[in-house]
Design an enzyme around this catalytic site. Structure first.
Site, PDB file in Angstrom:
ATOM      1  N   GLN A 185       0.955  -1.091  -0.007  1.00 38.22           N
ATOM      2  CA  GLN A 185       0.208  -0.028   0.043  1.00 38.22           C
ATOM      3  C   GLN A 185       0.904   1.145  -0.029  1.00 38.22           C
ATOM      4  O   GLN A 185       1.419   1.699   1.019  1.00 38.22           O
ATOM      5  CB  GLN A 185      -0.928  -0.071   1.336  1.00 38.22           C
ATOM      6  CG  GLN A 185      -1.861   1.116   1.253  1.00 38.22           C
ATOM      7  CD  GLN A 185      -3.155   0.952   1.872  1.00 38.22           C
ATOM      8  OE1 GLN A 185      -3.290   0.118   2.557  1.00 38.22           O
ATOM      9  NE2 GLN A 185      -4.054   1.881   1.724  1.00 38.22           N
ATOM     10  N   PHE A 186       1.082   1.699  -1.092  1.00 38.38           N
ATOM     11  CA  PHE A 186       1.880   3.040  -1.243  1.00 38.38           C
ATOM     12  C   PHE A 186       1.268   4.176  -0.575  1.00 38.38           C
ATOM     13  O   PHE A 186       1.935   5.122  -0.320  1.00 38.38           O
ATOM     14  CB  PHE A 186       2.213   3.262  -2.622  1.00 38.38           C
ATOM     15  CG  PHE A 186       1.394   4.153  -3.439  1.00 38.38           C
ATOM     16  CD1 PHE A 186       1.375   5.293  -3.734  1.00 38.38           C
ATOM     17  CD2 PHE A 186       0.178   3.400  -4.221  1.00 38.38           C
ATOM     18  CE1 PHE A 186       0.046   5.968  -4.537  1.00 38.38           C
ATOM     19  CE2 PHE A 186      -0.826   3.850  -4.651  1.00 38.38           C
ATOM     20  CZ  PHE A 186      -0.776   5.435  -4.952  1.00 38.38           C
ATOM     21  N   THR A 187      -0.005   4.224  -0.450  1.00 31.31           N
ATOM     22  CA  THR A 187      -0.637   5.413   0.122  1.00 31.31           C
ATOM     23  C   THR A 187      -0.251   5.624   1.595  1.00 31.31           C
ATOM     24  O   THR A 187      -0.640   6.701   2.304  1.00 31.31           O
ATOM     25  CB  THR A 187      -2.192   5.097   0.155  1.00 31.31           C
ATOM     26  OG1 THR A 187      -2.562   4.003   0.766  1.00 31.31           O
ATOM     27  CG2 THR A 187      -2.754   5.144  -1.436  1.00 31.31           C
TER      28      THR A 187
END
Length: 147
Positions: free
Chosen positions: A78-80
């Site tokens: 999850q890059f967020t």
């Protein structure tokens, strides 16, 4: 590198209608990488995650790891997690770019799998994550070594 760890009774990840990862009792972990992350952060947090004592012992104290209880990990990229919200729209400029982040995620899965069975989401895909948080227990871990 950042981890959002949730103790779960069960959890799953779905991509385009297909289940790509599913576990019963264990930990569902959102995994994010920053631009300066390397294998050093991965190795450190993989060890920390698999030894993290957040499951209750016979006296009800958080004293057992996911390995101790015979649980599994569901690792979801999850890059967020590296989103910055200075204004109302998040910016992800501190997140590690796709190809390098994919390599580190795969390495993280490999290192965690040495101690605990792992299931995963799909890097870069739009995923639907379902979980039943047990506790609820949610722990945040992050590590950034100086260069």
């Amino acid at each position: 590198m950042k981890l959002v760890i949730q103790r779960v009774t069960n959890a799953s990840v779905e991509v385009e209608g297909e289940i790509t990862g599913q576990i019963e009792e264990g930990l569902m972990v959102l995994v994010g990488f920053g631009q300066t992350d390397t294998e050093k952060e991965v190795e450190y947090l993989a060890r920390k995650l698999t030894k993290l004592r957040i499951f209750p012992d016979e006296e009800g104290r958080m004293n057992l790891s996911v390995k101790d209880i015979g649980g599994k990990l569901l690792l979801v990229p999850q890059f967020t997690l590296y989103g910055k919200t200075k204004k109302n729209r998040p910016s992800f400029h501190k997140a590690l770019a796709g190809e390098e982040a994919t390599k580190l995620f795969d390495y993280f899965v490999e290192k965690c799998s040495e101690d605990v069975p792992c299931e995963t989401g799909v890097f870069g895909a739009s995923m639907k994550v379902s979980l039943l948080n047990n506790g609820p227990v949610t722990i945040l871990l992050e590590k950034e070594f100086e260069e």
